[in-house]
Design an enzyme around this catalytic site. Structure first.
Site, PDB file in Angstrom:
ATOM      1  N   TYR A 161       0.850  -1.190   0.000  1.00  0.00           N
ATOM      2  CA  TYR A 161       0.000   0.000   0.000  1.00  0.00           C
ATOM      3  C   TYR A 161       0.883   1.236   0.000  1.00  0.00           C
ATOM      4  O   TYR A 161       2.080   1.157   0.277  1.00  0.00           O
ATOM      5  CB  TYR A 161      -0.935   0.014   1.222  1.00  0.00           C
ATOM      6  CG  TYR A 161      -0.256   0.328   2.534  1.00  0.00           C
ATOM      7  CD1 TYR A 161       0.265  -0.684   3.323  1.00  0.00           C
ATOM      8  CD2 TYR A 161      -0.138   1.652   2.986  1.00  0.00           C
ATOM      9  CE1 TYR A 161       0.886  -0.402   4.532  1.00  0.00           C
ATOM     10  CE2 TYR A 161       0.474   1.948   4.186  1.00  0.00           C
ATOM     11  CZ  TYR A 161       0.992   0.924   4.952  1.00  0.00           C
ATOM     12  OH  TYR A 161       1.614   1.205   6.140  1.00  0.00           O
ATOM     13  N   CYS A 162       0.257   2.402  -0.319  1.00  0.00           N
ATOM     14  CA  CYS A 162       1.012   3.650  -0.246  1.00  0.00           C
ATOM     15  C   CYS A 162       0.097   4.776   0.211  1.00  0.00           C
ATOM     16  O   CYS A 162      -0.544   4.658   1.235  1.00  0.00           O
ATOM     17  CB  CYS A 162       1.749   3.962  -1.541  1.00  0.00           C
ATOM     18  SG  CYS A 162       0.724   3.946  -3.019  1.00  0.00           S
ATOM     19  N   ARG A 163       0.039   5.875  -0.556  1.00  0.00           N
ATOM     20  CA  ARG A 163      -0.596   7.065   0.004  1.00  0.00           C
ATOM     21  C   ARG A 163      -2.092   7.155  -0.231  1.00  0.00           C
ATOM     22  O   ARG A 163      -2.765   7.929   0.437  1.00  0.00           O
ATOM     23  CB  ARG A 163       0.075   8.313  -0.577  1.00  0.00           C
ATOM     24  CG  ARG A 163       1.512   8.452  -0.108  1.00  0.00           C
ATOM     25  CD  ARG A 163       2.019   9.850  -0.316  1.00  0.00           C
ATOM     26  NE  ARG A 163       2.565  10.009  -1.640  1.00  0.00           N
ATOM     27  CZ  ARG A 163       3.864  10.023  -1.923  1.00  0.00           C
ATOM     28  NH1 ARG A 163       4.753   9.886  -0.963  1.00  0.00           N
ATOM     29  NH2 ARG A 163       4.279  10.178  -3.145  1.00  0.00           N
ATOM     30  N   CYS A 196      -2.353   6.796  -5.737  1.00  0.00           N
ATOM     31  CA  CYS A 196      -0.911   6.867  -5.550  1.00  0.00           C
ATOM     32  C   CYS A 196      -0.302   5.707  -6.328  1.00  0.00           C
ATOM     33  O   CYS A 196      -0.757   4.571  -6.241  1.00  0.00           O
ATOM     34  CB  CYS A 196      -0.594   6.744  -4.059  1.00  0.00           C
ATOM     35  SG  CYS A 196       1.137   6.554  -3.702  1.00  0.00           S
TER      36      CYS A 196
END
Lengths: 229, 229
Positions: free
Chosen positions: B177-179, B183
């Site tokens: 996962y990220c932002r 993202c």
DNA sequence: AGATCATTCAATGACTCGATTGAATGATTT
DNA sequence: AAATCATTCAATCGAGTCATTGAATGATCT
């Protein structure tokens, strides 16, 4: 929307949509178009804009994907492109109401003063309607009513309300609604009828929110310009 | 925001908020600020803006009620004012994705090509985490990770990923996962690791969405500039 | 108290937006 | 085929937005 970096381009696309929402007249046009299909002239008139000006705003909203249009005879009818647009404007309203002091004051002051009581929820109205316990009052214009309205609703546009009080039963409870969560018509109706002895509350949201929630609506194809979307 | 007509004024307030969302750099800043509190300089650097320019955008966002700020020593830290802002940007994304052909192509083309599979839902990850079946991979920066992350997540910023493959277990399934929903980091991680034999999928949304959903998060106060909001 | 540093302010120039005007388009009606 | 009518287009002007530059705050640290 220059490309190369995909992330930048996606944000650029989002910004286009947001920019389209970034003008009071366009927000008003969106509210009006949410009631049903309307011609350029009709929208211009209701929003008190020149036809050319309204046309420009409408085209911008269409380019941003917020409105869709089709031709009907010699007119062009615009409508909300999608119910996700309603969710977007609702989210915009919540943020503005929560985080902008000016807006909060306006809503908390002007609106609440006209209706201290909590609105009737859609769920509650549905239940009451089944038992035939309430009178539903639509205070929008006749065209808007014709384009679609709540089941069993009676239509008395706000400006005619004080002249047509006898059409409203005093014994039953009344639920008034209009164009949406920030439409003042239903507030005004409550402010007008309650001092005259009516048991009246307003509905949460308006006709577009009711319809978007998947609840039943009535269309009346009466040969006018407005057709159910 | 001139007054007199309450409805006009409310729409004017809404338009202010929408205008603030109407610039790609500001949308990017919002995404960055959603990870946790950040200084002006930090945000300027990550968004590749001059400090003065970033400062202007930040002030505009604060005036619109989208960001809040506080002083910490000689810096000013900005953060999302409210989780309703996340809902608003999410709604904006949905409308843009659905109704703007350009955006739909970008997302459908670039993003999906990097990850044909459906993302893992938050609900599913929660269940899997309870049974300790997955490795959660956070590919954001170290600062962002420090400001808050998913329980049991390991942090390898995307740019270091190819050098640090041995830190990632090949036997277990990986969820990256990220932002946020748009993202690209998590997409890139999937694109990088899957051909190397890792079983990897990405999480729906990112850290801010996880946190806004009320799911558990870990803060690590390590004396840095980032403090849990 | 003075130096330092992050942030903000103020001024500039290029660019975009919004409203108005009057003309052009293009489908319908006679 | 000409007339009609709703809508759009094109040109204009004033106002607002954006990025850049360099100076001004204003809180902290020595």
């Amino acid at each position: 929307m220059s490309s190369e970096n995909p992330k930048r381009s996606v944000f650029a696309g989002f910004a286009e949509v947001a920019k389209a929402l970034g003008h009071p007249h366009r927000l008003e046009i969106l509210e009006l178009a949410a009631q049903g299909e309307r011609s350029v002239e009709g929208l211009a008139e209701q929003a008190r804009l020149s036809v050319a000006n309204a046309s420009q705003h409408l085209q911008l909203l269409r380019r941003a994907g917020l409105l869709a249009s089709r031709r009907d005879g010699k007119r062009i009818l615009y409508r909300l492109s999608d119910s996700s647009v309603l969710e977007l404007t609702a989210a915009l309203g919540r943020v503005a109401e929560r985080n902008l002091a000016e807006v909060r004051e306006l809503i908390g002051g002007y609106f609440r003063e006209h209706d201290a009581l909590e609105p009737v929820t859609r769920r509650e109205l549905t239940r009451r309607l089944k038992d035939d316990l309430v009178t539903v009052l639509d205070v929008r214009s006749e065209e808007e009513f014709a384009a679609g309205h709540l089941p069993q609703a009676i239509n008395i546009p706000l400006r005619e309300l004080s002249r047509r009080l006898r059409e409203i039963p005093k014994s039953r409870e009344i639920v008034a609604y209009c164009r949406g969560a920030y439409c003042v018509l239903a507030f005004e109706a409550v402010a007008l009828l309650r001092p005259r002895g009516f048991k009246i509350r307003r509905l949460e949201g308006g006709y577009p929110e009711w319809r978007a929630a998947g609840l039943p609506v009535i269309y009346r194809q009466n040969g006018g310009a407005l057709v159910p979307a």
